[in-house]
Design an enzyme around this catalytic site. Structure first.
Site, short mmCIF file in Angstrom:
data_model
loop_
_atom_site.label_atom_id
_atom_site.label_comp_id
_atom_site.label_asym_id
_atom_site.label_seq_id
_atom_site.Cartn_x
_atom_site.Cartn_y
_atom_site.Cartn_z
N HIS A 44 81.14 -1.52 28.45
CA HIS A 44 80.44 -0.55 27.61
C HIS A 44 81.32 -0.05 26.46
O HIS A 44 81.05 1.01 25.90
CB HIS A 44 79.91 0.61 28.47
CG HIS A 44 78.81 0.19 29.39
ND1 HIS A 44 78.42 0.91 30.50
CD2 HIS A 44 77.98 -0.89 29.35
CE1 HIS A 44 77.41 0.29 31.10
NE2 HIS A 44 77.14 -0.81 30.43
N CYS A 62 80.64 -0.69 1.85
CA CYS A 62 79.36 -0.44 2.49
C CYS A 62 79.16 1.07 2.59
O CYS A 62 80.11 1.83 2.60
CB CYS A 62 79.45 -1.13 3.86
SG CYS A 62 78.61 -0.40 5.21
N VAL A 91 84.69 3.91 29.56
CA VAL A 91 85.24 3.78 28.21
C VAL A 91 86.53 4.60 28.09
O VAL A 91 87.05 4.79 27.00
CB VAL A 91 84.19 4.26 27.15
CG1 VAL A 91 82.91 3.45 27.25
CG2 VAL A 91 83.87 5.75 27.29
N ARG A 121 84.84 14.41 24.07
CA ARG A 121 85.16 13.58 25.23
C ARG A 121 86.50 12.88 25.05
O ARG A 121 87.30 12.80 25.97
CB ARG A 121 84.05 12.55 25.45
CG ARG A 121 82.91 13.15 26.23
CD ARG A 121 81.76 12.20 26.37
NE ARG A 121 82.14 10.97 27.03
CZ ARG A 121 81.32 9.93 27.14
NH1 ARG A 121 80.11 9.99 26.64
NH2 ARG A 121 81.72 8.84 27.75
N TYR A 150 81.36 12.81 21.16
CA TYR A 150 82.36 11.84 21.60
C TYR A 150 83.78 12.29 21.30
O TYR A 150 84.71 11.98 22.04
CB TYR A 150 82.08 10.45 20.99
CG TYR A 150 80.95 9.77 21.73
CD1 TYR A 150 81.19 9.16 22.96
CD2 TYR A 150 79.66 9.80 21.25
CE1 TYR A 150 80.17 8.58 23.67
CE2 TYR A 150 78.62 9.21 21.95
CZ TYR A 150 78.89 8.61 23.16
OH TYR A 150 77.88 8.03 23.89
#
Ligand code: BJW
Ligand code: ZN
Length: 237
Positions: free
Chosen positions: A108, A141, A92, A55, A52
Site C-alpha cells: 500500500h 505540470c 506504510v 501521521r 498524512y
C-alpha cells in the site's frame, strides 16, 4: 521451505501507531472518502496533506517492537537454513525496515514517498517538511504532490503479483495484525492454503480469517509477545 509473513496495522500497534478499524482508529474523526481516495484529495488537498503529515510526524518517532525484531531474527535464521522468508506488508510506516527486516514488499505504498497526482512523477525527498501541499516537482505540470500511498479504488503496485505468487507457493504463512478485509492484499493470507496446503498462523487479538481447516493455527494476543514466541519455537525445531 517457503515462508511468507503478511502484516497489517496490528503489528505496529505496540509501537504507538493506531490501527484503522478500531474504536480509536485513525479514521474515527475522518470520513474514509475524504482522506483515503483520490476524489477526496482532489476536493480538499490541504485536509489530506495535513492528515498524512500528522501521521508521518507520529510514524517518524515510532520505534519497531519485539514482533518486528523477531522477524529480523527469523530472516537471519532462514538464511542459514536455505529457507525463503518473504515479508509482505500493508503498512506504510516503514517499521519493518527500521527493524532490519529485508526485502519488504510494501503493497500500500510508503508514507515517505510522494508522487504527482497528475503526471505521476515520484520522489522520496521529504516533502513533509512543508506544511502546505506542494506543486508538482517536475515543474512541467500543474499537478500537486501527494503521498505515494494506495488509496481505495487505486491499483496496487506490480509487486502485488509477486506477493500473490509467493503466497501460492508458501508452506507457511504468518498473518500478523490484520483484519484481512482489504482486497486484493487480503488474498495473501489464504491463497497458499488453497493452492499448497500452507499452514496459516494467525497472530491477532481475535481471529479474523475463518479458516476452519487443519492447516490453521491461531496465536491469540499481542503480536509483540506471540511473534517472538513463535519464532523461538520455530528456531528450536
Ligand atoms: C493486533 C494488535 C496487536 C490490534 N497485536 N494484532 C466492494 C466495494 C468497494 C470497494 C471494494 C469492494 N470489494 C473490493 C473493493 C476494493 C477495495 C477493498 O478491498 N475494499 C474493502 C474495504 C471492501 N480495495 C481497493 O480499492 C484496492 N484497490 C483495488 O482493488 O484496485 C483495483 C481497482 C482499481 C480501480 C477500480 C476498482 C478496483 C486498494 C486498497 C487500498 C487500501 N489502502 C488503505 C489505506 C492506505 C492509506 C493509509 O494508510 O491511510 O490501507 S485502507 C487501510 O486498510 C490501509 C491498510 O493497509 C488496510 C488494511 O488494514 P489492516 O492493516 O488490516 O488494519 P485494521 O485496522 O483493519 O486491522 C488491524 C488488526 O490488528 C485488527 O485485526 C486488530 O485486532 C489487530 N491488532 N492490535 C496483534 N497488538
Ligand atoms: Zn506532475
Amino acid at each position: 521451505m517457503n515462508i511468507v509473513i503478511f502484516t497489517g496495522a496490528g503489528i505496529s500497534a505496540e509501537s504507538g501507531i493506531p490501527t484503522f478499524r478500531t474504536n480509536n482508529g485513525l479514521w474515527e474523526n475522518h470520513n474514509i472518502e475524504d482522506v483515503c481516495t483520490l476524489n477526496g484529495f482532489n476536493r480538499n488537498p490541504t485536509l489530506v496533506w495535513n492528515f498524512y503529515r500528522d501521521r508521518y510526524l507520529n510514524y517518524s518517532k515510532a520505534l519497531p517492537n519485539n514482533a518486528h525484531y523477531a522477524i529480523t531474527e527469523l530472516q537471519k535464521y532462514c538464511k542459514t537454513k536455505n529457507i525463503n522468508c518473504s515479508i509482505v506488508t500493508q503498512n506504510v510506516d516503514g517499521l519493518h525496515q527500521k527493524a532490519g527486516n529485508e526485502d519488504v514488499i510494501e503493497l500500500h505504498g510508503s508514507i515517505t514517498k510522494f508522487k504527482c497526482n497528475e503526471c505521476g512523477e515520484k520522489t522520496d525527498k521529504n516533502l513533509w517538511e512543508s506544511n502546505k501541499v506542494l506543486s508538482c516537482i517536475s515543474q512541467k505540470c500543474s499537478g500537486l504532490m501527494r503521498p505515494d500511498i494506495v488509496w481505495f479504488g487505486e491499483m496496487l503496485p506490480p509487486s502485488i503479483d509477486t506477493a500473490l505468487e509467493l503466497s501460492k507457493k508458501a508452506d507457511k504463512i504468518l498473518v500478523i495484525g490484520t483484519s484481512a478485509q482489504v482486497y486484493p492484499a487480503a488474498e495473501i493470507a489464504t491463497l497458499g492454503n488453497q493452492y499448497n496446503n500452507a499452514i496459516v498462523y494467525e497472530f491477532n487479538l481475535k481471529p479474523y480469517l475463518s479458516l476452519f481447516n487443519e492447516y490453521y493455527e491461531f496465536w491469540k494476543g499481542s503480536a509483540s509477545k506471540t511473534v517472538p514466541k513463535f519464532v523461538d519455537e520455530f528456531m528450536k525445531v
